[in-house]
Write an enzyme that holds these catalytic residues in place. Structure first.
Site, PDB file in Angstrom:
ATOM      1  N   VAL A  66      16.589  30.170  47.160  1.00 61.87           N
ATOM      2  CA  VAL A  66      16.244  30.837  48.411  1.00 61.87           C
ATOM      3  C   VAL A  66      16.249  29.802  49.542  1.00 61.87           C
ATOM      4  CG1 VAL A  66      14.623  32.406  49.561  1.00 61.87           C
ATOM      5  CG2 VAL A  66      14.802  32.437  47.075  1.00 61.87           C
ATOM      6  N   PRO A  67      17.442  29.278  49.876  1.00 63.68           N
ATOM      7  CA  PRO A  67      17.491  28.332  50.988  1.00 63.68           C
ATOM      8  C   PRO A  67      17.070  29.027  52.282  1.00 63.68           C
ATOM      9  CG  PRO A  67      19.710  28.849  50.199  1.00 63.68           C
ATOM     10  CD  PRO A  67      18.755  29.547  49.311  1.00 63.68           C
ATOM     11  N   HIS A  68      16.308  28.321  53.076  1.00 61.89           N
ATOM     12  CA  HIS A  68      15.819  28.911  54.318  1.00 61.89           C
ATOM     13  C   HIS A  68      15.548  27.817  55.330  1.00 61.89           C
ATOM     14  CE1 HIS A  68      12.360  27.961  51.772  1.00 61.89           C
ATOM     15  NE2 HIS A  68      11.703  27.728  52.887  1.00 61.89           N
ATOM     16  N   CYS A  69      15.521  28.210  56.585  1.00 60.38           N
ATOM     17  CA  CYS A  69      15.217  27.256  57.645  1.00 60.38           C
ATOM     18  C   CYS A  69      14.866  28.012  58.914  1.00 60.38           C
ATOM     19  CB  CYS A  69      16.384  26.305  57.895  1.00 60.38           C
ATOM     20  SG  CYS A  69      17.863  27.099  58.568  1.00 60.38           S
TER      21      CYS A  69
END
Length: 152
Positions: A66-69
């Site tokens: 769950v890559p997020h930024c």
């Protein structure tokens, strides 16, 4: 809580090869998102995703990442979902390769609501029955329906 279908669209749901490495997959994700977020370059999105990964892998286990930024100048959260045909090394906490990637980009001034959205996504993909259902989807349209429809 923000409904998942408000951040994920059918146009940003894929079942395809995004690359053979974590870096290449994140680059492809950034490229696809930049096509939707015309005010944000793929390089800016990629840099923010990589900066977040440096804090610790977003590979949460069970073949899921769950890559997020956060992103300056973004008005509302946006998401991208991809199921890869071949799992890749994502430095996941369980050391298992990843083939289901849900990317969440939120405004720089992200609210608790955005954090709740992220937590809800993580909670759902930790459900073995949900994971099995997502892996059985024959195409991107059914993957979108399965993921966004079950989130209400």
């Amino acid at each position: 809580m923000i409904p998942l279908n408000h951040v994920l669209s059918p146009e940003l749901t894929f079942i395809e090869d995004f690359g053979a490495s974590k870096k290449r997959v994140l680059q492809t994700i950034a490229e696809r998102l930049s096509q939707t977020l015309s005010d944000h370059s793929d390089i800016a999105i990629f840099d923010q995703l990589v900066a977040r990964e440096r804090l610790g892998s977003t590979g949460i286990g069970s073949g899921v990442a769950v890559p997020h930024c956060r992103l300056e100048g973004l008005d509302a959260p946006v998401a991208l979902l991809v199921r890869l045909p071949e799992a890749i090394d994502f430095d996941a906490i369980d050391r298992q390769p990843v083939d289901l990637i849900f990317t969440l980009i939120v405004p720089a001034e992200a609210t608790d609501e955005h954090l709740q959205l992220l937590a809800g996504i993580v909670e759902r993909v930790h459900d073995p029955d949900e994971l099995k259902r997502l892996h059985q989807c024959p195409d991107a349209a059914s993957l979108y329906q399965s993921f966004s429809g079950a989130a209400h």
